[in-house]
Enzyme design. Structure first.
Site, PDB file in Angstrom:
ATOM      1  N   ALA A 243       9.015   0.276   6.641  1.00 54.43           N
ATOM      2  CA  ALA A 243       7.870  -0.631   6.667  1.00 54.43           C
ATOM      3  C   ALA A 243       7.208  -0.653   5.296  1.00 54.43           C
ATOM      4  O   ALA A 243       6.730   0.371   4.810  1.00 54.43           O
ATOM      5  CB  ALA A 243       6.874  -0.190   7.735  1.00 54.43           C
ATOM      6  N   SER A 290       7.542   4.732   6.887  1.00 61.78           N
ATOM      7  CA  SER A 290       6.705   4.009   5.930  1.00 61.78           C
ATOM      8  C   SER A 290       7.386   3.996   4.572  1.00 61.78           C
ATOM      9  O   SER A 290       8.214   4.854   4.268  1.00 61.78           O
ATOM     10  CB  SER A 290       5.342   4.690   5.792  1.00 61.78           C
ATOM     11  N   ASP A 291       7.052   3.023   3.741  1.00 55.83           N
ATOM     12  CA  ASP A 291       7.425   3.123   2.336  1.00 55.83           C
ATOM     13  C   ASP A 291       6.557   4.225   1.712  1.00 55.83           C
ATOM     14  O   ASP A 291       5.635   4.756   2.348  1.00 55.83           O
ATOM     15  CB  ASP A 291       7.220   1.779   1.643  1.00 55.83           C
ATOM     16  N   ALA A 292       6.862   4.579   0.485  1.00 60.78           N
ATOM     17  CA  ALA A 292       6.160   5.670  -0.176  1.00 60.78           C
ATOM     18  C   ALA A 292       4.647   5.450  -0.124  1.00 60.78           C
ATOM     19  O   ALA A 292       4.154   4.403  -0.547  1.00 60.78           O
ATOM     20  CB  ALA A 292       6.628   5.791  -1.619  1.00 60.78           C
ATOM     21  N   THR A 293       3.929   6.447   0.386  1.00 56.82           N
ATOM     22  CA  THR A 293       2.493   6.257   0.612  1.00 56.82           C
ATOM     23  C   THR A 293       1.644   6.567  -0.621  1.00 56.82           C
ATOM     24  O   THR A 293       0.426   6.493  -0.551  1.00 56.82           O
ATOM     25  CB  THR A 293       2.022   7.112   1.796  1.00 56.82           C
TER      26      THR A 293
END
Length: 570
Positions: A243, A290-293
């Site tokens: 995401a 998730s993509d890198a937060t």
């Protein structure tokens, strides 16, 4: 056991997990053995830049569900760190990487394979299948069991530097074909499959690393493009979907009063997109990561102590790249205490994580790294090198040659004045110099390098040549012809070799450079800077092989190629 947990366990028998009775039993037994703190640890997947044992111990102390390592690290460091980490954990780890096959995202000890755009230019999905096979074989030997690849985005906006050559094409049908073949290659060789970036990047020219970006398509257009790409991947059993920090405002508008999130909320924090659209409408049963937060596209959405638990509550099963592992662990625990993160949602995420691990057989071999005796078959094999050469020769694309200068022959074009960047770098650091000049010399040409600010003496040369090698990548804010770097600061940046000589431009990166130079009469897209593509480009320029590539995007960027052929009159 609670009904919702029992229900989800049953779903682990289905696509994309397909767990057997033994696998389900391991998931259930492991799940029941985990404390609340251990469950929270499972949803955290930090990046491990320091592969020393003390550093790994520090990450593993939080009972993390996996580790992300940089695939450019040395072979010995990657294998040793994977073996050590897997031996020190209660639950086998997801060992993740980005094996994208850009110049900076290929295993340093492995095969340099053409990037996704180059594969798209071949017009043959066999190269995508081989790309996935190589990623899985070489990744597994280096201790990886999942790669966050391929990119399923569409190179629609030529100004997007974060998509660009990372995409297969601007056409959804073509992307579907390549994604399917890539996933088949990956799965056959034993790694988990992924698709990114939900709900689709390439519309916005901006980069999630610097800002939350928008997919501004209406839902009809979206369902007929990105929607089809993700739907087909789901139908074909993709195991994980990443995401992005990307919004899809049209979906919130379509939901109207039923929307639980504003249209300005990105997928990494958007329950409607993850649960309603991806799981509900598209039927995805796998893992959402998730993509890198650490990206600004995530961090700009609020205070981290609030948005970290919301990331999981709103549909992501894995929080990728905590910026501070101890802090993010604490934020998740606090979210459980204050109700921001529900226990049911945490359990659901953990069960899916365990389900993915069981589907990879990690419960059977504890993530064992292949023995060194398999190296010749798995890492940098002769077969992989041959596949890379074949893809390279099929990719190089002649976009235009209105001056009819090709093929180049030493007897007619011996003296070449070459303008290129001698100090190459990405936002992450320096890159090796191209070997294109050496390859031209070996083909019988005399090559002189034009330094920035240098004067052009036309009588000394037969042709001019520009070479640029900037691939699409994260954190590169602009991709253009870089005239100031090639010719020097303004006003020298207004110089062009074709004012003096018949000139060829070769791009080993972005296929969209003609937008900045429609007057250029001979233009070649080669998409990737790797050595096999450089060799193929020289072979095509000299007529040794045909230009076999077909543009997977519009290289004219919507502009008609009507510029008159009058710059050089001979």
């Amino acid at each position: 056991m609670a009904n919702d947990v029992t229900t989800l366990l049953g779903k682990l028998r289905e696509k994309p997990f397909y767990l057997d009775t033994a696998g389900l039993a391991w998931v259930e037994e492991t799940f029941l053995s985990l404390s609340k703190e251990e469950k929270v640890g499972q949803i955290l997947l930090p990046v491990s830049r320091d592969l020393s044992e003390p550093a790994l111990d520090g990450l593993l102390a939080h009972n993390v569900g996996g580790l992300h390592r940089m695939i450019r690290r040395e072979e010995g460091d990657l294998r040793r760190s994977a073996q050590y980490a897997q031996s020190r954990t209660k639950v086998p780890l997801l060992m993740a990487g980005d094996i994208e096959f850009s110049e900076k995202s290929s295993p340093a000890a492995g095969t340099a394979f053409p990037n996704q755009m180059a594969v798209g230019a071949t017009g043959d999905a066999i190269h995508a299948h081989r790309m996935g096979t190589i990623a899985a074989r070489e990744g597994s030997y280096l201790g990886f069991n999942i790669s966050w690849t391929p990119v399923g985005d569409l190179a629609i906006n030529f100004r997007s530097s974060v998509v660009n050559t990372r995409a297969f094409s601007d056409d959804a049908d073509a992307v579907n074909s390549y994604v399917r073949a890539y996933h088949e290659g990956v799965r056959a060789a034993g790694l988990a499959t992924c698709l990114k970036h939900w709900p689709g990047d390439g519309v916005d020219e901006r980069d999630q690393h610097f800002v939350t970006t928008d997919n501004t398509m209406d839902m009809g257009c979206w369902r007929n493009s990105f929607g089809r790409i993700f739907a087909e991947a789901v139908a074909n059993g993709v195991q994980t979907i990443m995401a992005g920090h990307i919004t899809l405002p049209a979906y919130a508008a379509e939901l109207g009063a039923r929307a639980s999130c504003k249209g300005s909320v990105p997928a990494s924090l958007n329950r409607d997109l993850n649960v309603g659209l991806l799981r509900g409408e598209l039927g995805f049963n796998g893992l959402i990561v998730s993509d890198a937060t650490g990206m600004v596209g995530f961090g700009s959405q609020g205070k981290r102590n609030k948005i970290v638990p919301l990331c999981i509550e709103n549909g992501c099963d894995v929080l990728l790249f905590p910026t501070n592992l101890a802090d993010d662990f604490r934020f998740l625990m606090a979210g459980l205490d204050d109700g921001t993160l529900s226990h049911n949602r945490l359990d659901e995420a953990v069960l899916r994580i365990l389900g993915l691990k069981a589907s990879l057989g990690l419960h059977l071999d504890c993530g064992a790294v292949p023995d060194e005796e398999w190296k010749a078959n798995l890492l940098a094999s002769g077969q992989h090198a041959a596949w890379a050469e074949e893809a390279a020769r099929d990719a190089v694309t002649l976009v235009k040659d209105t001056q009819h200068i090709l093929p180049l022959k030493p007897e007619r074009h011996r003296r070449i004045l070459l303008s290129w960047l001698e100090n190459r770098a990405t936002p992450s650091g320096p890159m090796p110099q191209l070997q294109f000049d050496r390859l031209l010399r070996e083909a019988g040409f005399e090559v002189t390098i034009l330094r920035p600010g240098g004067e052009v003496e036309p009588t000394r040369y037969d042709i001019g040549m520009y070479v640029l090698a900037d691939e699409g990548m994260s954190a590169r804010e602009h991709l253009g012809p870089r005239w100031g770097d090639l010719h020097g600061p303004f006003p020298a940046s207004m110089e062009r070799l074709w004012y003096y000589l018949p000139t060829i431009y070769v791009s080993f990166g972005s296929p969209f450079l003609l937008y900045h130079m429609p007057e250029c009469e001979t233009f070649v897209n080669a998409y990737s800077p790797i050595l096999s593509i450089q060799r193929a480009a020289v072979a095509a320029l000299t007529g040794e092989i045909p230009f076999s590539g077909k543009s997977p995007v519009d290289p004219f960027c919507g502009l008609a190629d009507t510029f008159p052929s009058q710059i050089w009159s001979g």
